[in-house]
Every structure is written in structure tokens, then in C-alpha cells.
Write a protein that holds these residues in place. Structure first.
Motif, PDB file in Angstrom:
ATOM      1  N   ASP A  26       0.721  -1.253  -0.070  1.00  0.00           N
ATOM      2  CA  ASP A  26      -0.070   0.022   0.080  1.00  0.00           C
ATOM      3  C   ASP A  26       0.812   1.101  -0.077  1.00  0.00           C
ATOM      4  N   PRO A  27       0.867   2.006  -1.196  1.00  0.00           N
ATOM      5  CA  PRO A  27       1.745   2.821  -1.155  1.00  0.00           C
ATOM      6  C   PRO A  27       1.717   4.145  -0.188  1.00  0.00           C
ATOM      7  N   GLY A  28       0.198   4.383   0.113  1.00  0.00           N
ATOM      8  CA  GLY A  28      -0.192   5.420   1.203  1.00  0.00           C
ATOM      9  C   GLY A  28       0.507   5.001   2.493  1.00  0.00           C
ATOM     10  N   LEU A  29       0.412   3.715   3.126  1.00  0.00           N
ATOM     11  CA  LEU A  29       0.799   3.211   4.083  1.00  0.00           C
ATOM     12  C   LEU A  29       2.378   3.247   4.057  1.00  0.00           C
ATOM     13  N   TRP A  30       3.133   2.948   3.107  1.00  0.00           N
ATOM     14  CA  TRP A  30       4.438   2.957   3.122  1.00  0.00           C
ATOM     15  C   TRP A  30       4.905   4.491   3.156  1.00  0.00           C
ATOM     16  N   ARG A  31       4.448   5.354   2.308  1.00  0.00           N
ATOM     17  CA  ARG A  31       4.599   6.713   2.680  1.00  0.00           C
ATOM     18  C   ARG A  31       4.584   7.297   4.004  1.00  0.00           C
ATOM     19  N   ARG A  32       3.451   6.903   4.754  1.00  0.00           N
ATOM     20  CA  ARG A  32       3.202   7.183   6.116  1.00  0.00           C
ATOM     21  C   ARG A  32       4.319   6.687   7.089  1.00  0.00           C
ATOM     22  N   TRP A  33       4.610   5.422   6.777  1.00  0.00           N
ATOM     23  CA  TRP A  33       5.539   4.875   7.611  1.00  0.00           C
ATOM     24  C   TRP A  33       6.860   5.618   7.275  1.00  0.00           C
ATOM     25  N   ALA A  34       7.596   5.916   6.507  1.00  0.00           N
ATOM     26  CA  ALA A  34       8.701   6.616   6.105  1.00  0.00           C
ATOM     27  C   ALA A  34       8.630   7.961   6.685  1.00  0.00           C
ATOM     28  N   GLU A  35       7.572   8.479   6.444  1.00  0.00           N
ATOM     29  CA  GLU A  35       7.094  10.004   7.043  1.00  0.00           C
ATOM     30  C   GLU A  35       7.096   9.892   8.748  1.00  0.00           C
ATOM     31  N   ASP A  36       6.499   8.768   9.144  1.00  0.00           N
ATOM     32  CA  ASP A  36       6.569   8.628  10.703  1.00  0.00           C
ATOM     33  C   ASP A  36       8.025   8.666  11.224  1.00  0.00           C
ATOM     34  N   HIS A  37       9.114   8.052  10.664  1.00  0.00           N
ATOM     35  CA  HIS A  37      10.342   7.866  10.840  1.00  0.00           C
ATOM     36  C   HIS A  37      11.307   9.041  10.223  1.00  0.00           C
ATOM     37  N   ASP A  38      10.714  10.186   9.673  1.00  0.00           N
ATOM     38  CA  ASP A  38      11.348  11.339   9.227  1.00  0.00           C
ATOM     39  C   ASP A  38      12.101  11.000   8.028  1.00  0.00           C
ATOM     40  N   LEU A  39      11.739  10.018   7.164  1.00  0.00           N
ATOM     41  CA  LEU A  39      12.429   9.515   6.034  1.00  0.00           C
ATOM     42  C   LEU A  39      11.546   9.841   4.746  1.00  0.00           C
ATOM     43  N   THR A  40      12.210   9.945   3.662  1.00  0.00           N
ATOM     44  CA  THR A  40      11.533   9.926   2.132  1.00  0.00           C
ATOM     45  C   THR A  40      11.362   8.477   2.068  1.00  0.00           C
ATOM     46  N   PRO A  41      10.205   7.991   1.361  1.00  0.00           N
ATOM     47  CA  PRO A  41       9.698   6.440   0.904  1.00  0.00           C
ATOM     48  C   PRO A  41      10.632   6.647  -0.427  1.00  0.00           C
ATOM     49  N   ASN A  42      11.135   5.385  -0.599  1.00  0.00           N
ATOM     50  CA  ASN A  42      11.756   4.827  -1.820  1.00  0.00           C
ATOM     51  C   ASN A  42      10.504   4.190  -2.501  1.00  0.00           C
ATOM     52  N   ASP A  43      10.760   3.769  -3.899  1.00  0.00           N
ATOM     53  CA  ASP A  43       9.967   3.079  -4.574  1.00  0.00           C
ATOM     54  C   ASP A  43       9.673   1.802  -3.769  1.00  0.00           C
TER      55      ASP A  43
END
Length: 155
Positions: A26-43
Motif C-alpha cells: 500500500d503506497p499510502g501506508l509505506w509513505r506514512r511509515w517513512a514520514e513517521d520515521h522522518d524519512l523519504t519513501p523509496n519505490d
């Protein structure tokens, strides 16, 4: 638990085999996980390749270690060299590298319970912890083993 270990374990556990959920689906969940860790999501495919290779390296029986090549850059600051981590995968691999340098990589483990396979950080003094949770997986496996032994004795 050390910050690097927390990040690596959280990344390894973006897949939950017990529930059959993979956050990277789920791209939305992955993006949220990365943002919650102050990171930029990869592909997600790149993140999955890194996650699977890291999980295999610490003992996930379903996966095999695959080489990963991720360029690392660093900056020199007044406090010394700092790794530049522009995205989630690079940040996780940098954290894993720091764990290796500190000789804490061996503390990352996969729960051997086939229906769990949760990644955890072994904080025991002698690095001998086996289960993600003795109360849950360890107790369940010990009960299965006991039932199997007693069934053999009574038959």
C-alpha cells in the motif's frame, strides 16, 4: 533499544506474516511509515528488495540473501563524518551498517515460529534470546513440544 536497532527492526517488520499484511503493498501506508520515521519513501519494489535481503541476512528461512548496492555519501561536520541518508532504504542500510560496526548486528534475529517470523533485537546479555516474545511464541512452541512428547509417551 538503540535508535539504529529500532529503525532496522521497524523496517524489517513492515511485513506481518501472522496477519498476512505487507505495508509495502500500500503506497499510502509505506509513505506514512517513512514520514513517521522522518524519512523519504523509496519505490516500494526497491524497499522490498532491501527488506527481503536484510531479513534473509538475519535468518528469515523463506528468503535468500541478495547483494544490494546502495551508494552511501557522507558529509564532514564539526562533530565528525555523518552519513547522508536521502531516503528510507539508505537510512535503514546506514543504521544496519552502524550496528555491524558496533558488533550489534548479531543481535538482530527472526523469531523461529513459522507463523510469526517477527524481527527483533536481542538485548540479552549473552545474545541467546530465541523468540520474539517468550510469553507468546516461546510459550506456544514449548507447549507444542510438550504435547508432542507426552503424546509419544502415552501412545
Amino acid at each position: 533499544m538503540h535508535t539504529d536497532a529500532c529503525l532496522v527492526v521497524a523496517f524489517l517488520n513492515t511485513v506481518d506474516f501472522e496477519r498476512g499484511d505487507d505495508l509495502l503493498d500500500d503506497p499510502g501506508l509505506w509513505r506514512r511509515w517513512a514520514e513517521d520515521h522522518d524519512l523519504t519513501p523509496n519505490d516500494p519494489a526497491e524497499a522490498r528488495a532491501a527488506r527481503d535481503s536484510l531479513r534473509a541476512a538475519i535468518g528469515d528461512p523463506r528468503l535468500s540473501v541478495r547483494p544490494l548496492e546502495v551508494p552511501l555519501r557522507f558529509a564532514m561536520t564539526a562533530a565528525g563524518p555523518v552519513l547522508i541518508t536521502p531516503d528510507a532504504v539508505t537510512a535503514v542500510l546506514a543504521a544496519a551498517t552502524r550496528l555491524t560496526i558496533r558488533e550489534d548486528w548479531v543481535r538482530l534475529k527472526i523469531c523461529p515460529a513459522g507463523d510469526c517470523l517477527w524481527a527483533f533485537y536481542d538485548e540479552s546479555r549473552n545474545r541467546s534470546r530465541t523468540w520474539c516474545s517468550m510469553r507468546v511464541c516461546g510459550n506456544r512452541e514449548k507447549a507444542r513440544s510438550w504435547r508432542a512428547r507426552t503424546a509419544t509417551v502415552h501412545n
